[in-house]
Design a protein around this motif. Sequence first.
Motif, short mmCIF file in Angstrom:
data_model
loop_
_atom_site.label_atom_id
_atom_site.label_comp_id
_atom_site.label_asym_id
_atom_site.label_seq_id
_atom_site.Cartn_x
_atom_site.Cartn_y
_atom_site.Cartn_z
N LEU A 175 0.82 -1.21 0.00
CA LEU A 175 0.00 0.00 0.00
C LEU A 175 0.86 1.27 0.00
O LEU A 175 0.58 2.22 -0.74
CB LEU A 175 -0.92 -0.01 1.22
N LYS A 176 1.91 1.28 0.81
CA LYS A 176 2.81 2.44 0.87
C LYS A 176 3.43 2.72 -0.50
O LYS A 176 3.49 3.86 -0.94
CB LYS A 176 3.94 2.17 1.88
N ILE A 177 3.89 1.65 -1.15
CA ILE A 177 4.52 1.82 -2.48
C ILE A 177 3.49 2.28 -3.50
O ILE A 177 3.74 3.21 -4.28
CB ILE A 177 5.19 0.50 -2.94
N ASP A 178 2.30 1.65 -3.50
CA ASP A 178 1.25 2.03 -4.46
C ASP A 178 0.88 3.50 -4.33
O ASP A 178 0.68 4.19 -5.32
CB ASP A 178 0.01 1.15 -4.25
N ARG A 179 0.80 3.98 -3.10
CA ARG A 179 0.46 5.40 -2.89
C ARG A 179 1.60 6.31 -3.35
O ARG A 179 1.35 7.38 -3.91
CB ARG A 179 0.14 5.64 -1.41
N ARG A 180 2.82 5.85 -3.12
CA ARG A 180 3.98 6.65 -3.50
C ARG A 180 4.09 6.80 -5.02
O ARG A 180 4.44 7.86 -5.53
CB ARG A 180 5.25 6.01 -2.94
N ALA A 188 -6.02 0.03 -4.39
CA ALA A 188 -7.33 -0.55 -4.08
C ALA A 188 -7.20 -2.02 -3.68
O ALA A 188 -7.81 -2.48 -2.70
CB ALA A 188 -8.26 -0.42 -5.28
N LYS A 189 -6.35 -2.75 -4.43
CA LYS A 189 -6.14 -4.17 -4.14
C LYS A 189 -5.51 -4.35 -2.75
O LYS A 189 -5.93 -5.21 -1.97
CB LYS A 189 -5.21 -4.75 -5.22
N ALA A 190 -4.51 -3.51 -2.45
CA ALA A 190 -3.83 -3.58 -1.15
C ALA A 190 -4.79 -3.23 -0.01
O ALA A 190 -4.78 -3.87 1.04
CB ALA A 190 -2.62 -2.66 -1.13
N LEU A 191 -5.63 -2.22 -0.24
CA LEU A 191 -6.62 -1.81 0.78
C LEU A 191 -7.59 -2.95 1.10
O LEU A 191 -7.97 -3.15 2.26
CB LEU A 191 -7.38 -0.56 0.32
#
Length: 206
Positions: A175-180, A188-191
């Motif tokens: 999630l951290k990487i996806d947001r970055r 969305a998948k990580a959430l």
Amino acid sequence: KSDFDKSLEHFQEALELYRKIKYKKGESSVLGNVGVIYSNKGELDKALEYHLKALDIHSKIGDIQGEAYVLSNMGFVYRNKGKQDKALEYYSRALGMFRRIGDIRGEANSLDSIGALYYIKGELDKALEILSKALEIYRKIGDIQGEANVLDNIGGVYWIKGESDKSMEYSLEALKIDRRIGDALGEAKALINVGMSCLTKGKLGK
């Protein structure tokens, strides 16, 4: 006309030109791209038809990398057809070729795809073993999108195994990487994975 249909028209024109000038590498590349478009349209048999034509040319001209990518795309088509063993066969053939020519990113992508297949098949320890190898390579080459995707896949495997803490750890990292990097789909998948882990642990609302 849809974007897919417009793309097919352009590729068809390019295909005719390459055939006219007898440029086999260009022809095989276009055939593979047409296969990908049909795959995205959900016309899976048509996709395989074009991938097989591309594969034949790549093989004849000795383009191992091109052959490996087509095999990988065929693995994806068979996976979408629900033929997991056939998909595994094609992904494995692609993996062998990528390793032979030293294409590390291709190797990581193949490992990720194979790991995800074992996840679907319910062979979770095997999935973790293979996904961990993919993660190691993605980190080594600095492919953070690949890293995020495989982290999330590992999180999903741990969730199925009932190991919520481990699942959350990997999914939060993804999630951290996806947001970055601004990958909304990955986020969305990580959430979803984080949410499922929270639900399992009874942590919702805390």
